[in-house]
Design an enzyme around this catalytic site. Structure first.
Site, mmCIF file in Angstrom:
data_model
loop_
_atom_site.group_PDB
_atom_site.id
_atom_site.type_symbol
_atom_site.label_atom_id
_atom_site.label_comp_id
_atom_site.label_asym_id
_atom_site.label_seq_id
_atom_site.Cartn_x
_atom_site.Cartn_y
_atom_site.Cartn_z
ATOM 1 N N GLY A 157 -2.131 -2.907 -6.364
ATOM 2 C CA GLY A 157 -2.366 -3.282 -4.975
ATOM 3 C C GLY A 157 -1.731 -4.622 -4.662
ATOM 4 O O GLY A 157 -1.210 -5.305 -5.547
ATOM 5 N N LYS A 212 8.101 -0.887 -5.844
ATOM 6 C CA LYS A 212 8.148 -1.931 -4.806
ATOM 7 C C LYS A 212 8.885 -3.169 -5.313
ATOM 8 O O LYS A 212 9.469 -3.912 -4.521
ATOM 9 C CB LYS A 212 6.740 -2.274 -4.331
ATOM 10 C CG LYS A 212 5.758 -2.684 -5.431
ATOM 11 C CD LYS A 212 5.732 -4.160 -5.707
ATOM 12 C CE LYS A 212 4.750 -4.500 -6.796
ATOM 13 N NZ LYS A 212 4.714 -5.958 -7.106
ATOM 14 N N THR A 269 5.178 -7.983 -1.592
ATOM 15 C CA THR A 269 6.210 -8.396 -2.540
ATOM 16 C C THR A 269 7.542 -8.662 -1.855
ATOM 17 O O THR A 269 8.341 -9.465 -2.328
ATOM 18 C CB THR A 269 6.381 -7.313 -3.632
ATOM 19 O OG1 THR A 269 5.087 -6.931 -4.115
ATOM 20 C CG2 THR A 269 7.184 -7.835 -4.805
#
Length: 354
Positions: A157, A212, A269
């Protein structure tokens, strides 16, 4: 609803619920491993924090702080730093794996003999194993047996270690094939400022957490080039599209990749100042050499390794991932970053949902 007062103070609140009364083990004493050890360490729980370097363990014991990777955050006397796997794992009812993906299998192989057969196994590693292209859940079952799948939980997360250390509100998701294992991890990690949701999709949670990082390198490069907010927003959105394509091919649920471990972690991110992968991209966008960027980073940037694994996985699954492809070519084939941008923009026009 967040259960804290109007003023945030450094440190962590006690977990709301905690049913694992045995000692707990955290393997990996980087920033995130240390932050999670601090979450778990309460009056009722002793945490063994393992590092592969004996000198590192000794410094943490003496200073009661991980000044190498997580400076400024004290370690309570409920946290025992150690470089001995047997000591770390003896009697542990919860084992948290916070290892770099390239060291995950080798460390788990050494640890296997010391892990209790009923221990809950929580992976907070965000990566895909290079070469084999395995998720960490597959590495665990390979090293610990197929029955370990029912004790495996993927924890992921949008979460910077520093903000968790400061007690800032954070949301995570704990995913497992076993509802009981997911709920147990949820109880173990939840505090008044750290909210944990459960999921039955460990594949999607792991893919979102790993991929990601690759997109974040591209987003950082956009910032390094000075392309502005429009370009960054478009890149994040198209990044979601290609992560979802690969996730769908591998059996991930679409809503997982639209949730905390997917879109949530991707946005953080790609935009956060504390993002190591974004920092790598910024350096490349400014014309710096990759080796110099990594040398100045001082920490592992999982996206650099994952870019190759993600590219290879996309090729194996015959999934179109143009951003990942260009990041891979820049990082691993020496392609100039500006050429990567040019080729990405010059692709044939198409419908958005294709």
């Amino acid at each position: 609803m967040w259960l804290f007062g109007s003023q945030l103070t450094p440190g962590l609140c006690r977990p709301i619920v905690g049913s694992i009364m045995k000692p707990l083990a955290v393997l990996g004493a980087g920033a995130w491993g240390t932050a999670l050890a601090r979450v778990l360490a309460t009056d009722d729980a002793e945490v063994r924090l393992w590092t592969w370097q004996s000198e590192h363990a000794e410094r943490m014991r003496e200073m009661r702080e991980n000044r190498d990777f997580f400076p400024g955050f004290s370690l309570s006397d409920r946290i025992l730093p150690t470089a001995d796997l047997a000591t770390a794992l003896q009697g542990a009812g919860l084992v948290v794996l916070v290892l770099p993906s390239h060291a995950f299998a080798a460390t788990l192989k050494l640890a296997a003999a010391h892990i209790a057969s009923d221990a809950l196994l929580v992976s907070a590693t965000k990566g895909i194993e290079e070469g084999t292209l395995r998720l960490m859940s597959e590495v665990v079952t390979d090293q610990l047996g197929l029955d370990s799948a029912q004790r495996f939980v993927a924890l992921s997360g949008p979460s910077f270690a520093k903000e968790v250390g400061l007690g800032m509100p954070t949301n995570l998701v704990a995913a497992s094939r076993s509802p009981e294992a997911a709920a147990e991890a949820q109880r173990a990690f939840s505090t008044e400022r750290l909210r944990v949701y459960t999921s039955d999709d460990p594949v999607g949670v792991q893919l979102g957490g790993a991929l990601k990082n690759v997109i974040a390198i591209a987003a950082g490069a956009c910032d390094g080039f000075g392309f502005g907010d429009n370009a960054r927003a478009a890149l994040i959105t198209r990044g979601i599209a290609e992560i979802s394509r690969l996730g769908s091919r591998l059996g991930a649920h679409p809503l997982t990749l639209a949730g905390l471990a997917g879109v949530g972690d991707l946005v953080l991110t790609c935009t956060g100042e504390l993002s190591r992968n974004r920092t790598v991209g910024i350096g490349l966008g400014r014309g710096e050499k990759l080796a110099d960027v990594l040398a100045g980073l001082g920490h592992v940037a999982e996206g650099v390794i994952t870019a190759k694994s993600a590219y290879d996985l996309a090729c194996r699954c015959d999934v179109d991932m143009p951003i990942t492809t260009e990041v891979y070519r820049v990082l691993h084939e020496g392609k100039p970053a500006r050429d990567g941008v040019r080729d990405l923009v010059a692709r044939p026009l198409r419908a958005e949902r294709d």
